[in-house]
Structures are given as C-alpha cells and as structure tokens.
Design a protein around this motif. Structure first.
Motif, short mmCIF file in Angstrom:
data_model
loop_
_atom_site.label_atom_id
_atom_site.label_comp_id
_atom_site.label_asym_id
_atom_site.label_seq_id
_atom_site.Cartn_x
_atom_site.Cartn_y
_atom_site.Cartn_z
N LEU A 152 0.82 -1.21 0.00
CA LEU A 152 0.00 0.00 0.00
C LEU A 152 0.86 1.27 0.00
O LEU A 152 0.37 2.35 -0.28
CB LEU A 152 -0.95 0.01 1.19
N ASN A 197 -0.44 1.84 -6.83
CA ASN A 197 -1.68 2.43 -6.28
C ASN A 197 -2.68 2.70 -7.40
O ASN A 197 -2.55 3.66 -8.15
CB ASN A 197 -1.35 3.72 -5.53
N ARG A 200 -0.95 4.80 3.62
CA ARG A 200 -0.15 4.82 2.39
C ARG A 200 1.04 5.77 2.50
O ARG A 200 2.16 5.42 2.15
CB ARG A 200 -1.02 5.23 1.20
N SER A 220 5.00 4.84 2.31
CA SER A 220 5.82 5.45 1.25
C SER A 220 7.00 6.21 1.85
O SER A 220 8.13 6.14 1.34
CB SER A 220 4.97 6.40 0.40
#
Length: 247
Positions: free
Chosen positions: A155, A161, A170, A174
């Motif tokens: 995710l 995505n 998310r 990241s």
C-alpha cells in the motif's frame, strides 16, 4: 544471525516471526522482542519461558527517551558483539480510508508510529549494528552480518496504487520506503544492509479476516527471504517471497 531485535511482538506478524525464527534448525542466539505491556503479551511470555534465547523488552516505542535504556539492555546481553538485525515490525493500521473521512490527527499518529519510530530506532541501534558488522567483517552483506529490515506494505507503493484512499497508512509506508533507501546509502560504507519488506496480505488484526495468507505462511517465507538477502538487495522494496516490488 546471532542476534535480532523485532518490534511489536505481542501478536500478529511480530509474534509469528518469533515463532518462525525459533523453529529454525539454528535459531538466533539472542532474540530481542518488544511489546508495550508484558502483562498483555501472554503468548510471548509463554514462549520466553520455554526458550531462553527470547528476551522481552517492555517499551513504548513512541517514547524516544526510553531508547537509551533499550540499547543498554541489549548491550548487556550481547556483551560487545553488537546486533545483527533490527526488524522494525511494529505499526498501526489506517483509521480512515477515503479523503472525506480523513482527519489530520489520524495522519500524524500513523506517520509517528509507522515512519518516525523506525527511523529513530534505527538511529539508536546504529552503534550496535556497526559493532556486529565489524565483528563479522568476513561475512557478505546480509542478516548474518548486519541489517535493518523495515516492515512496509504494498500500500506504500506509488506505482501500484490504483485504488486511492488510505491516506495516512499509504503515506506512512511510502515515507518509510524513502527512509529505507536513504539508510541503504548512508550505511553502505559500514556494510549494513537495509530493505523494505511487504509481508503479504495477512490474516491479522490489522490485515482483517478476508486476507489470503495466514501468519505462519507469511512469516516462514519472510525468514527464508531474509536468509537469502545480499548486497544486490540493498535499498530494495521486496515482497515476502523475495520478489521485487515497484516503488
């Protein structure tokens, strides 16, 4: 690996990793496990009573002032040999999914636990990891020398995505991936390997009951993958089965 620190071991994947590691023909000599409350980590306590290599360290990882004590406790046990692996496993699930329900505090809380904590714990563990890397200088880059494994998620992949939403979770993963990449560059001179790892979609309190993988399947594969890591994997984003994932 001689010693490993795994965060968030009271349940789910963290507890599963402890079980998977101890089922190896040669388990780690020292398996340091963290939990926020020993009183609530009943199954972990039971495992520690049966296996003398399991050390339970009670800590709230969001309390950065407690890290010095944590590192000191590990140093007492490892007696100058350092720490082979830091496995940043502890994390929180998303509290909101769609943009209309997203609140700033949800994002901040998720970033704090899923991104800031792993970075700061890596910083705190760096002296121990450097000691292990130096002590095992004849070993190639990998978990038998020194490594930081950050539990990420697909995710957190920007390239994958296609569904949107899940803003706090998310972005936290990241950002963790970005931190992993920087760590892999900064710590390369010390031959400390750094990767982000996706555990798969697993049936845990976080993953939910509809997930396709159970904890033993995921954690056993993760351990197999960790044992195969080398310099080529440094700075990578890797699936639990060892395949590469898009950033």
């Amino acid at each position: 690996m001689n010693s490993i620190l795994i965060t968030g071991c009271n349940r789910g994947l963290g507890l599963g990793l402890v079980k998977a590691l101890n089922s190896l023909p040669q388990p780690p000599q020292h398996l340091f496990t963290t939990c926020r409350s020993r009183a609530q980590a009943v199954e972990l306590e039971d495992l520690a009573k049966k296996h003398s290599n399991i050390h339970i360290l009670e800590i709230d990882l969001k309390n950065f002032d407690a890290y010095e004590k944590l590192i000191g406790e590990i140093e007492v046990v490892t007696k100058g040999e350092g720490l082979n692996v830091l496995f940043n496993n502890a994390g929180v699930a998303p509290k909101s999914v769609r943009i209309g329900a997203t609140r700033p505090q949800d994002i901040l809380d998720t970033l704090h636990t899923n991104t800031v904590v792993p970075i700061m714990l890596a910083k705190a563990c760096l002296p121990l990891l450097k000691k292990a890397s130096e002590a095992n200088g004849s070993e190639p880059m990998g978990v038998s020398r020194a490594a930081i494994i950050n539990m990420s998620s697909v995710l957190g992949s920007i390239g994958s995505n296609t569904d949107g939403g899940i803003y706090g979770y998310r972005t936290s993963k990241s950002a963790l991936n970005a931190a992993t990449k920087s760590l892999s560059i900064d710590l390369y001179p010390q031959k400390i390997l750094c990767i982000s790892l996706h555990p798969g979609w697993v049936r845990t309190d976080m993953g939910g009951s509809s997930a396709p993988l159970d904890v033993p399947t995921s954690t056993n594969q993760i351990i197999q993958t960790l044992c195969k890591l080398n310099e080529q994997h440094n700075g990578g984003f890797i699936n639990y089965d060892g395949s590469q994932l898009p950033w």
